[in-house]
Motif scaffolding. Structure first.
Motif, PDB file in Angstrom:
ATOM      1  N   GLY A 122     -13.716-113.837 101.247  1.00  0.00           N
ATOM      2  CA  GLY A 122     -13.279-112.627 100.568  1.00  0.00           C
ATOM      3  C   GLY A 122     -14.283-112.048  99.598  1.00  0.00           C
ATOM      4  N   GLN A 123     -15.308-112.824  99.227  1.00  0.00           N
ATOM      5  CA  GLN A 123     -16.310-112.308  98.299  1.00  0.00           C
ATOM      6  C   GLN A 123     -17.275-111.357  99.007  1.00  0.00           C
ATOM      7  OE1 GLN A 123     -17.343-116.352  96.197  1.00  0.00           O
ATOM      8  NE2 GLN A 123     -18.041-114.681  94.875  1.00  0.00           N
ATOM      9  N   THR A 124     -17.782-110.384  98.264  1.00  0.00           N
ATOM     10  CA  THR A 124     -18.811-109.474  98.773  1.00  0.00           C
ATOM     11  C   THR A 124     -20.183-110.085  98.520  1.00  0.00           C
ATOM     12  OG1 THR A 124     -17.463-107.510  98.376  1.00  0.00           O
ATOM     13  CG2 THR A 124     -19.833-107.175  98.563  1.00  0.00           C
ATOM     14  N   VAL A 125     -21.028-110.061  99.536  1.00  0.00           N
ATOM     15  CA  VAL A 125     -22.388-110.594  99.420  1.00  0.00           C
ATOM     16  C   VAL A 125     -23.391-109.551  99.908  1.00  0.00           C
ATOM     17  CG1 VAL A 125     -21.673-113.011  99.659  1.00  0.00           C
ATOM     18  CG2 VAL A 125     -22.256-111.686 101.693  1.00  0.00           C
ATOM     19  N   THR A 126     -24.633-109.714  99.461  1.00  0.00           N
ATOM     20  CA  THR A 126     -25.726-108.836  99.885  1.00  0.00           C
ATOM     21  C   THR A 126     -26.911-109.691 100.306  1.00  0.00           C
ATOM     22  OG1 THR A 126     -25.039-107.114  98.321  1.00  0.00           O
ATOM     23  CG2 THR A 126     -27.289-106.986  99.163  1.00  0.00           C
ATOM     24  N   PHE A 127     -27.490-109.377 101.460  1.00  0.00           N
ATOM     25  CA  PHE A 127     -28.673-110.124 101.897  1.00  0.00           C
ATOM     26  C   PHE A 127     -29.856-109.185 102.074  1.00  0.00           C
ATOM     27  CE2 PHE A 127     -25.956-109.519 105.683  1.00  0.00           C
ATOM     28  CZ  PHE A 127     -26.811-108.934 106.602  1.00  0.00           C
ATOM     29  N   PHE A 128     -31.069-109.755 101.937  1.00  0.00           N
ATOM     30  CA  PHE A 128     -32.304-108.984 101.911  1.00  0.00           C
ATOM     31  C   PHE A 128     -33.257-109.461 103.007  1.00  0.00           C
ATOM     32  CE2 PHE A 128     -30.478-108.695  97.770  1.00  0.00           C
ATOM     33  CZ  PHE A 128     -30.835-107.455  97.261  1.00  0.00           C
ATOM     34  N   GLY A 129     -34.078-108.549 103.510  1.00  0.00           N
ATOM     35  CA  GLY A 129     -35.057-108.924 104.516  1.00  0.00           C
ATOM     36  C   GLY A 129     -35.840-107.733 105.017  1.00  0.00           C
ATOM     37  N   TYR A 130     -36.556-107.954 106.112  1.00  0.00           N
ATOM     38  CA  TYR A 130     -37.463-106.950 106.671  1.00  0.00           C
ATOM     39  C   TYR A 130     -37.086-106.619 108.115  1.00  0.00           C
ATOM     40  CZ  TYR A 130     -40.299-107.656 102.540  1.00  0.00           C
ATOM     41  OH  TYR A 130     -40.735-107.704 101.225  1.00  0.00           O
ATOM     42  N   PRO A 131     -35.954-105.948 108.330  1.00  0.00           N
ATOM     43  CA  PRO A 131     -35.569-105.582 109.696  1.00  0.00           C
ATOM     44  C   PRO A 131     -36.603-104.647 110.313  1.00  0.00           C
ATOM     45  CG  PRO A 131     -34.269-104.352 108.102  1.00  0.00           C
ATOM     46  CD  PRO A 131     -35.023-105.396 107.329  1.00  0.00           C
ATOM     47  N   GLY A 132     -36.890-104.879 111.580  1.00  0.00           N
ATOM     48  CA  GLY A 132     -37.857-104.038 112.280  1.00  0.00           C
ATOM     49  C   GLY A 132     -39.287-104.516 112.188  1.00  0.00           C
ATOM     50  N   ILE A 133     -39.545-105.566 111.414  1.00  0.00           N
ATOM     51  CA  ILE A 133     -40.915-106.054 111.289  1.00  0.00           C
ATOM     52  C   ILE A 133     -41.348-106.724 112.601  1.00  0.00           C
ATOM     53  CG2 ILE A 133     -40.246-108.306 110.334  1.00  0.00           C
ATOM     54  CD1 ILE A 133     -42.748-108.108 108.535  1.00  0.00           C
ATOM     55  N   ASN A 160     -19.124-110.415 107.579  1.00  0.00           N
ATOM     56  CA  ASN A 160     -18.568-109.482 108.559  1.00  0.00           C
ATOM     57  C   ASN A 160     -19.481-108.303 108.907  1.00  0.00           C
ATOM     58  OD1 ASN A 160     -18.332-107.956 106.222  1.00  0.00           O
ATOM     59  ND2 ASN A 160     -16.232-107.301 106.620  1.00  0.00           N
ATOM     60  N   VAL A 161     -20.776-108.454 108.708  1.00  0.00           N
ATOM     61  CA  VAL A 161     -21.756-107.478 109.200  1.00  0.00           C
ATOM     62  C   VAL A 161     -22.828-108.250 109.955  1.00  0.00           C
ATOM     63  CG1 VAL A 161     -21.371-105.759 107.408  1.00  0.00           C
ATOM     64  CG2 VAL A 161     -23.065-107.548 107.040  1.00  0.00           C
ATOM     65  N   ALA A 162     -23.455-107.601 110.913  1.00  0.00           N
ATOM     66  CA  ALA A 162     -24.487-108.265 111.705  1.00  0.00           C
ATOM     67  C   ALA A 162     -25.829-108.236 110.988  1.00  0.00           C
ATOM     68  CB  ALA A 162     -24.617-107.591 113.067  1.00  0.00           C
ATOM     69  N   SER A 163     -26.564-109.323 111.141  1.00  0.00           N
ATOM     70  CA  SER A 163     -27.955-109.350 110.712  1.00  0.00           C
ATOM     71  C   SER A 163     -28.794-108.625 111.766  1.00  0.00           C
ATOM     72  CB  SER A 163     -28.424-110.796 110.562  1.00  0.00           C
ATOM     73  OG  SER A 163     -29.785-110.855 110.208  1.00  0.00           O
ATOM     74  N   GLU A 164     -30.078-108.480 111.512  1.00  0.00           N
ATOM     75  CA  GLU A 164     -31.011-107.890 112.473  1.00  0.00           C
ATOM     76  C   GLU A 164     -32.289-108.716 112.487  1.00  0.00           C
ATOM     77  OE1 GLU A 164     -31.565-103.590 111.835  1.00  0.00           O
ATOM     78  OE2 GLU A 164     -29.883-103.716 110.446  1.00  0.00           O
ATOM     79  N   GLU A 165     -33.089-108.569 113.557  1.00  0.00           N
ATOM     80  CA  GLU A 165     -34.381-109.237 113.618  1.00  0.00           C
ATOM     81  C   GLU A 165     -35.191-108.872 112.375  1.00  0.00           C
ATOM     82  OE1 GLU A 165     -35.757-111.379 115.689  1.00  0.00           O
ATOM     83  OE2 GLU A 165     -34.031-111.513 117.033  1.00  0.00           O
ATOM     84  N   GLY A 166     -35.709-109.873 111.700  1.00  0.00           N
ATOM     85  CA  GLY A 166     -36.490-109.639 110.486  1.00  0.00           C
ATOM     86  C   GLY A 166     -35.780-110.071 109.222  1.00  0.00           C
TER      87      GLY A 166
END
Length: 210
Positions: A122-133, A160-166
């Motif tokens: 139930g907690q909101t989280v934020t993740f960081f990265g370099y999608p598209g690299i 509940n959101v998808a990650s991406e390459e990078g």
């Protein structure tokens, strides 16, 4: 996360391109990223000869640094943990001790180990990265995604959101607390971001708490 320095930075091996970040304490600093950056597979073998031996770091000034991950005898220089469910495999998080001089050269922020904490459904989280690299010669801007934790089990956080390459290897925050590291996506439709729950393996990655 208020530092003007980037909270994460791009890294590459022969097998993969992704993200890493620095965790620090009074005992030292560690570069944290995914094991699959070195093997190309999220379920990595404990046969170290099948891992890429070096990591290449993209610095904030545009330069690149080569960092060895194994010693002359082929033993890992990094902290790691066995997979909780699969015998003979390595969990998808590694932590390499690095010097203060190297951290300064990378030009990134240091996330304090004391900020590592648990996260709950139930907690909101934020993740960081370099999608598209695709390589370290053309580095895109650092991006972020936010979502809601739908489950926490077996050392993983399901978001509940998808990650991406990078994004692989990027830090995951719940408010000011570092709670995880992006590992990939589930096979569900739609896919969910799968992150390592760092509080459950901090001791194995970084040693005893200061």
């Amino acid at each position: 996360m208020t530092s003007k320095k980037p909270i994460a930075f791009p890294v590459a091996t022969v097998a993969h391109v992704g993200t890493a970040f620095i965790v620090g304490s009074k005992r030292g600093n560690w570069l944290v990223t995914t094991g699959h950056n070195f093997t190309g597979m999220r379920l990595s073998t404990r046969d170290w000869s099948k891992w890429d031996q070096d990591l290449f770091i993209g610095c904030s000034d545009g330069s690149r640094i080569r960092v060895p991950m194994f010693d002359a005898a082929g033993e890992p220089l990094f902290g790691w943990a066995p997979d909780q469910l699969r015998k003979g495999l390595v969990d998808d998080a590694v932590a390499l001790p690095v010097s203060a001089a190297l951290v300064q050269r990378i030009g990134c922020a240091i996330i304090q180990r004391s900020s590592i904490g648990p996260v709950a459904k139930g907690q909101t989280v934020t993740f960081f990265g370099y999608p598209g690299i695709s390589d370290l010669h053309a580095i895109p801007p650092l991006r972020s995604k936010s979502g809601c934790v739908v489950n926490v089990e077996h050392g993983y956080i399901f978001i509940n959101v998808a990650s991406e390459e990078g994004y692989s290897g990027g830090p995951v925050f719940a408010g000011p607390h570092l709670v995880g590291m992006v590992s990939g996506n589930t096979k569900e439709n739609p896919p969910q971001c799968l992150a390592i729950h760092l509080v459950e393996m901090a001791g194995k990655l970084f040693g005893a708490a200061p």
